[in-house]
Structures are given as structure tokens and as C-alpha cells.
Scaffold this active site. Structure first.
Site, PDB file in Angstrom:
ATOM      1  CE  LYS A 101      31.828  16.202  44.189  1.00 41.84           C
ATOM      2  NZ  LYS A 101      32.192  17.567  44.577  1.00 41.84           N
ATOM      3  N   GLY A 143      24.166  14.322  50.996  1.00 49.29           N
ATOM      4  CA  GLY A 143      23.914  15.586  50.314  1.00 49.29           C
ATOM      5  C   GLY A 143      22.423  15.802  50.171  1.00 49.29           C
ATOM      6  CB  THR A 168      22.435  15.566  44.729  1.00 55.14           C
ATOM      7  OG1 THR A 168      22.337  16.977  44.766  1.00 55.14           O
ATOM      8  CG2 THR A 168      23.708  15.171  44.025  1.00 55.14           C
ATOM      9  CD  GLU A 219      22.590   8.537  56.001  1.00 53.19           C
ATOM     10  OE1 GLU A 219      21.725   9.259  56.527  1.00 53.19           O
ATOM     11  OE2 GLU A 219      22.616   7.304  56.143  1.00 53.19           O
ATOM     12  CB  CYS A 264      21.343  17.096  57.506  1.00 51.07           C
ATOM     13  SG  CYS A 264      22.474  16.090  58.488  1.00 51.07           S
ATOM     14  CD  GLU A 313      17.750  20.160  53.714  1.00 49.28           C
ATOM     15  OE1 GLU A 313      17.970  19.880  52.517  1.00 49.28           O
ATOM     16  OE2 GLU A 313      18.355  19.629  54.659  1.00 49.28           O
TER      17      GLU A 313
HETATM   18  P1  NDP Z   1      24.495  18.450  47.202  1.00 46.38           P
HETATM   19  O1  NDP Z   1      23.541  17.338  47.014  1.00 46.38           O
HETATM   20  O2  NDP Z   1      24.397  19.622  46.312  1.00 46.38           O
HETATM   21  O3  NDP Z   1      26.000  17.924  47.082  1.00 46.38           O
HETATM   22  C1  NDP Z   1      26.552  16.897  47.867  1.00 46.38           C
HETATM   23  C2  NDP Z   1      27.780  16.362  47.153  1.00 46.38           C
HETATM   24  O4  NDP Z   1      27.370  15.699  45.957  1.00 46.38           O
HETATM   25  C3  NDP Z   1      28.752  17.439  46.720  1.00 46.38           C
HETATM   26  O5  NDP Z   1      30.072  16.946  46.805  1.00 46.38           O
HETATM   27  C4  NDP Z   1      28.329  17.660  45.289  1.00 46.38           C
HETATM   28  O6  NDP Z   1      29.303  18.284  44.509  1.00 46.38           O
HETATM   29  C5  NDP Z   1      28.044  16.251  44.839  1.00 46.38           C
HETATM   30  N1  NDP Z   1      27.208  16.119  43.654  1.00 46.38           N
HETATM   31  C6  NDP Z   1      26.381  17.038  43.091  1.00 46.38           C
HETATM   32  N2  NDP Z   1      25.802  16.534  41.975  1.00 46.38           N
HETATM   33  C7  NDP Z   1      26.245  15.266  41.849  1.00 46.38           C
HETATM   34  C8  NDP Z   1      26.010  14.210  40.906  1.00 46.38           C
HETATM   35  N3  NDP Z   1      25.183  14.349  39.866  1.00 46.38           N
HETATM   36  N4  NDP Z   1      26.637  13.029  41.092  1.00 46.38           N
HETATM   37  C9  NDP Z   1      27.455  12.837  42.143  1.00 46.38           C
HETATM   38  N5  NDP Z   1      27.744  13.801  43.044  1.00 46.38           N
HETATM   39  C10 NDP Z   1      27.143  14.996  42.912  1.00 46.38           C
HETATM   40  O7  NDP Z   1      24.383  18.854  48.738  1.00 46.38           O
HETATM   41  P2  NDP Z   1      25.074  20.064  49.433  1.00 46.38           P
HETATM   42  O8  NDP Z   1      26.554  19.964  49.277  1.00 46.38           O
HETATM   43  O9  NDP Z   1      24.364  21.299  48.999  1.00 46.38           O
HETATM   44  O10 NDP Z   1      24.750  19.736  50.972  1.00 46.38           O
HETATM   45  C11 NDP Z   1      23.588  20.131  51.598  1.00 46.38           C
HETATM   46  C12 NDP Z   1      22.586  18.981  51.632  1.00 46.38           C
HETATM   47  O11 NDP Z   1      23.162  17.865  52.274  1.00 46.38           O
HETATM   48  C13 NDP Z   1      21.363  19.342  52.438  1.00 46.38           C
HETATM   49  O12 NDP Z   1      20.229  18.893  51.753  1.00 46.38           O
HETATM   50  C14 NDP Z   1      21.544  18.536  53.718  1.00 46.38           C
HETATM   51  O13 NDP Z   1      20.358  18.218  54.373  1.00 46.38           O
HETATM   52  C15 NDP Z   1      22.235  17.323  53.215  1.00 46.38           C
HETATM   53  N6  NDP Z   1      22.926  16.674  54.307  1.00 46.38           N
HETATM   54  C16 NDP Z   1      22.450  15.477  54.781  1.00 46.38           C
HETATM   55  C17 NDP Z   1      23.062  14.861  55.860  1.00 46.38           C
HETATM   56  C18 NDP Z   1      22.586  13.537  56.360  1.00 46.38           C
HETATM   57  O14 NDP Z   1      23.348  12.883  57.077  1.00 46.38           O
HETATM   58  N7  NDP Z   1      21.398  13.088  56.033  1.00 46.38           N
HETATM   59  C19 NDP Z   1      24.194  15.478  56.540  1.00 46.38           C
HETATM   60  C20 NDP Z   1      24.619  16.733  55.954  1.00 46.38           C
HETATM   61  C21 NDP Z   1      23.999  17.297  54.873  1.00 46.38           C
HETATM   62  P3  NDP Z   1      29.190  19.886  44.279  1.00 46.38           P
HETATM   63  O15 NDP Z   1      29.504  20.496  45.610  1.00 46.38           O
HETATM   64  O16 NDP Z   1      30.193  20.171  43.261  1.00 46.38           O
HETATM   65  O17 NDP Z   1      27.799  20.162  43.825  1.00 46.38           O
END
Ligand code: NDP
Length: 490
Positions: free
Chosen positions: A183, A236, A240, A258, A292, A394
Site C-alpha cells: 500500500k 512512516g 502509526t 522505519e 526522515c 518531528e
Molecule cells: P504515516 O505514518 O501517516 O503513513 C505511512 C503509511 O502508513 C501510509 O501509507 C499510511 O496511509 C499508512 N497508514 C496509516 N495508518 C495506518 C494503519 N493504522 N495501519 C496501516 N497503515 C497505516 O506517515 P506519513 O505518510 O505521514 O510519512 C511521514 C513519516 O514517515 C514521517 O514521520 C517520517 O519521518 C517517516 N519516514 C521514515 C523513514 C525511515 O526510513 N525511517 C523514511 C521516510 C519517512 P495514509 O497515507 O492513508 O495515511
């Protein structure tokens, strides 16, 4: 300037990719997909649900037997072919990424899309070299360890580096012999949709990769909850990540998380000043600060603090913020209105916490097609202490704080004064100090005199609230496999 192909990106519908076919979501519900530089919807993304996920898992389960048994060279050839097709479509994919995410087209073309093909190629070939171990017990027995693909993997990726991170997850899963239900973020679905067409063209067998678009709490949650998805790789936010861990842990699923970062960028007086300055501009504002690994807390040794702040602010003001499709643009639009509001609210918070805004701090209203876009000025804040919320949470936007320190121990303490531990950057020409500080800073990734220099063989991931587990190299392939030791007595 790149021509904006409205004709291709009218209000077309994107499709899920299930069992090798592009399909509508079962209930035919769609969400508007917004172009953040214009603030308007330009196509429709499936608003899928648990039933669509169930279909995808069924296809992935069925495909697993043949994919996991396929000779490695054949599996590698298909994954390499996908990499070649990404290279062929570089311009189209970079344009789609820029329109969908708001990042400069130039950045998408030089970083995101090349990295996506590199991910596919790296793991395609890695699968050919993957080996397991054998341990001899002298005169008594021999142990051999097998690492076999686990089954159906769930891969959930965020919006900031859409195709880059999407492929970073699915490539090792597929290379290891798992089949996948993935997804992408519903905010940036376009390149994953185009990627599904490339998979068809490359001859990826039906059901090996399934892409279900939609909302996190519906589609993401359904993937994590599904009993036949045995392993979850998630990138993400930390909040989450907690929800996912709470769902997956009682089901004893294997998890890789991650998560977020609030990374220190430590600048000692003995650094190569020009290099530290130039790279710090990049590590602060690349991709609008929506990486990130961005170094959003800049710690500078007091003897060069004023000089650094002056120069840094001067260079920040020179950054061109604007239409992501323009060649000269260095900082594009934030991904969504909600995210822009969040970033602006943190700038307000910084003011109430006593921070002084040296430059930026406001939304920018453009003229022309981008007049409703989500642009925020690159922002530099000083005079905050290490423990205020601005320095602890963040922000994930074009906002950095700069703080002075006097001693090395103080810099280390400041760097570690945070719940996150993803990456850190250290600038010094003193080799012993570089080693000392690297060992003491609690982050999973340390860059000395560089930033975002990546060797895909190295372990990638964070400590503390930045995650659980590591991606990259063998770590990722092992993650998608189940380990078994066989001990045979002589
Ligand atoms: P989110 O945590 O909001 O979302 C990440 C993904 O998870 C999206 O596809 C989201 O869908 C999905 N999601 C949301 N809720 C759920 C759930 N309950 N169960 C399963 N999947 C779910 O992150 P963002 O998209 O806002 O990304 C930004 C974040 O990602 C920042 O905190 C950043 O630091 C982190 N990040 C970390 C990295 C790493 O390697 N450590 C690299 C890049 C980013 P939807 O979009 O529909 O909410």
C-alpha cells in the site's frame, strides 16, 4: 521548464493491481488525488477496503508456491527488467512524482527515480548471491541453516519519497521469494500505479505483487490484520508505527518499522566550513525538509556559531521556492494542505517557546498555476533550548533550529536528548573526534562529513522511537525469510 501534460493527467482513475490485473476497487469508491503545487485534484485514487485487501492476499497466497520455487536467475531477470523499464521511463516517472508529491522535478529525476531502479536492480542481483550458513561441531555433528521466504508480505510506505521507498520495501521481499501486498500512501499513489504497468510489461507473474491503494486506517490496517500476511514492513510516522505494532504483536507477525526522526547535525569548529555549510543547506531543505533523514536540529560549536548562522541564513534566503516543474526551483510544495498547516503550527509553537525566526516562517502565495499551492518559506529558528517541543518533535518540513554548544560532551548530550534515533551528521576534520562522537551518538545511521551518502549494502534504520529492525543489504533479505537450523549428528 517541463511541459505539464494535463491531457494525460485529467481526472483519470487509477487502479489497484491485483492478480496481475489493473482493477477498480470492489465498491468503486474513489478519493481525489491532489496536486499540491496547485492545490487542486487531478485524478482519482481507489478508496479500497478490507475486501480488496482480501482479494490481493488471496492472489498473493496463490502465487507464492511458484514464485518462491522459481529458479533464482529467472526471478532476478524479471526484477532486473523492471529496473530497466524504470530507467526507460525516467522522465515520465519523475514528472509524475513531482506532480503528485510537490517535489522539484529535477530532484525526482536525479534522486527518487534513479534510486527506485537501483533498489530493484540491487535486490534482483542480491538474490543470486544470498547464502546461508553451516556450523560444524568437530567430530560430532553439522548444522546447516536454511532461510526460506516467509510467505505473503505486507509493505506499507509513506508519501515523502513515494517510489523510492515503495521499491526499497518490495524489492527485497520479492527477491527473497515472498509475494507482496503493498500500500503506497494515498497522497502519492501515481508512481506506484505506473509501476504496476511496468510489472505487467516485465512479465511479473500474476499475484506476485499486488498494490492496493487507499487510506491507512482502512487498507493499511486490513493488511496488518490479515492472518495470511505473515510479515509487515512499514515506513512512516512513529504514531502509526505504534498502532501497527499493537495490531501485529498479538498475532506474532514479524515486523520491521522505519519511523520518524529528529536528526542532529553537529558542526564542530574544526570542520571544513564551506562543505559543512553547503551540505547543511541540503540536509535541511531537500525535498522541502520532508526526508526522515533531514538534519533538523543543527548544533554548532560556539566559536563559529555566529559566522555559521549568518552564512546559513544568507544561503537559505537564496533558495528558490516555487513551481516544482521549473528548472531553477530548489524547494517545491509541501505534500498536502493538512501537512502545510502542521508545519506552520510548529513555527507558531516555536515563537511561543521563545524562538527567534531569522528567515522564513510563512506560507508563500505564488502567482499563476501555483497560486493555491502549499508552499512554505525555508525557515531558520534560533534561541530555543534543546528540550522544548520544537526541538523534540518531528516537524518534517522546511524548518530547522540552530543551537550553540561549548564542549564535545555537551554536543553529544544534546544530540541524544531526544526520543528519536534515526540519523546524525557530524562535521569535523579531527579523526579521533569523528570516531568518538560517532560511537556515542545514539542513532542508527551516522554520516561524518557527508549526508545521505548511501551504500545499499549497509544496514539502514533507527534506534529508540525511530524504529525496530534494519533494512538494506542482507538485513532486508533475511527479514523476509524464515530461519531454520538443521543439526545432523555424524
Ligand atoms: P504515516 O505514518 O501517516 O503513513 C505511512 C503509511 O502508513 C501510509 O501509507 C499510511 O496511509 C499508512 N497508514 C496509516 N495508518 C495506518 C494503519 N493504522 N495501519 C496501516 N497503515 C497505516 O506517515 P506519513 O505518510 O505521514 O510519512 C511521514 C513519516 O514517515 C514521517 O514521520 C517520517 O519521518 C517517516 N519516514 C521514515 C523513514 C525511515 O526510513 N525511517 C523514511 C521516510 C519517512 P495514509 O497515507 O492513508 O495515511
Amino acid at each position: 521548464m517541463v511541459t505539464y501534460p494535463r491531457i494525460h493527467f485529467g481526472m483519470e482513475k487509477l487502479y489497484n493491481f491485483i492478480d496481475g490485473k489493473l482493477v477498480e476497487p470492489g465498491k468503486s469508491n474513489y478519493l481525489p488525488n491532489i496536486n499540491p503545487a496547485e492545490g487542486v485534484a487531478y485524478n482519482l485514487v481507489p478508496d479500497s477496503d478490507a475486501q480488496d485487501v482480501a482479494e490481493a492476499v488471496k492472489a498473493a497466497r496463490f502465487a507464492f508456491a511458484s514464485w518462491s520455487a522459481m529458479p533464482l536467475d529467472q526471478r532476478a531477470a524479471i526484477l532486473s527488467k523492471i529496473a530497466d523499464l524504470i530507467d526507460r521511463d525516467l522522465d515520465q516517472l519523475a514528472l509524475a512524482e513531482s506532480i503528485d508529491q510537490g517535489k522539484p522535478f529535477k530532484l525526482a529525476k536525479s534522486m527518487d527515480i534513479p534510486r527506485a531502479s537501483a533498489n530493484m536492480r540491487f535486490y534482483a542481483t542480491a538474490s543470486m548471491h544470498f547464502a546461508s550458513e553451516s556450523h560444524h561441531m568437530e567430530g560430532e555433528a553439522v548444522n546447516y541453516t536454511t532461510r526460506t521466504p516467509i510467505g505473503v508480505a505486507g509493505c506499507i510506505s509513506p508519501w515523502n519519497l513515494p517510489l523510492y521507498l515503495f521499491t526499497w520495501k518490495i524489492a527485497p521481499a520479492l527477491a527473497a521469494g515472498c509475494t507482496v501486498v503493498a500500500k503506497p500512501s494515498e497522497l502519492t499513489p501515481m508512481t506506484a500505479f505506473l509501476f504496476s504497468k511496468l510489472c505487467i510489461e516485465a512479465g511479473l507473474p500474476n499475484g506476485v505483487l499486488n498494490i492496493v491503494h487507499g487510506l491507512g486506517h482502512k487498507v493499511g490496517q486490513a493488511i496488518v490484520e490479515h492472518p495470511d500476511v505473515l510479515v509487515i514492513s512499514f515506513t512512516g510516522g512513529t504514531v502509526t508505527g505504534k498502532t501497527i505494532a499493537a495490531t501485529a504483536a498479538p498475532m506474532f507477525k514479524k515486523l520491521s518499522l522505519e519511523l520518524g526522526g529528529k536528526n542532529p547535525n553537529i558542526i564542530f569548529a574544526d570542520c571544513d566550513f564551506e562543505q559543512a555549510l553547503n551540505t547543511s543547506i541540503q540536509s535541511s531543505f531537500s525535498n522541502q525538509g520532508e526526508i526522515c533523514l533531514c538534519g533538523s536540529r543543527i548544533l554548532v560549536e560556539r566559536s563559529i556559531y555566529e559566522k555559521f548562522v549568518d552564512e546559513f541564513v544568507k544561503r537559505t534566503k537564496e533558495l528558490v521556492v516555487g513551481d516544482p516543474l521549473e528548472d531553477k526551483t530548489r524547494v517545491g510544495a509541501l505534500v498536502s494542505e493538512a501537512h502545510m498547516k502542521k508545519v506552520l503550527s510548529y513555527i507558531d509553537l516555536a515563537k511561543t517557546e521563545g524562538g527567534k525566526i531569522l528567515c522564513g516562517g510563512k506560507r508563500i502565495t505564488m502567482s499563476g498555476r501555483c497560486e493555491q499551492g502549499y508552499f512554505v518559506e525555508p525557515t531558520v529558528i534560533i534561541d530555543l533550548d534543546q528540550y522544548c517541543r520544537t526541538n523534540q518533535e518531528e516537524i518534517f518540513g522546511p524548518v530547522v533550529t540552530i543551537m550553540p554548544f561549548d564542549k564535545e560532551e555537551e554536543a553529544i548530550a544534546y544530540a541524544n536528548s531526544n526520543a528519536y534515533g534515526l540519523s546524525a551528521t557530524i562535521w569535523t576534520e579531527n579523526l579521533k573526534r569523528a570516531h568518538r562522537v560517532s560511537h556515542q551518538v545514539k542513532s542508527g545511521i551516522i554520516w561524518v562529513n557527508c549526508w545521505l551518502l548511501r551504500d545499499l549494502r549497509t544496514p539502514f534504520g533507527g534506534m529508540k522511537q525511530s524504529g525496530v529492525g534494519r533494512e538494506g543489504g542482507w538485513e532486508a533479505i533475511r527479514f523476509f525469510t524464515e530461519t531454520k537450523n538443521v543439526c545432523i549428528k555424524f
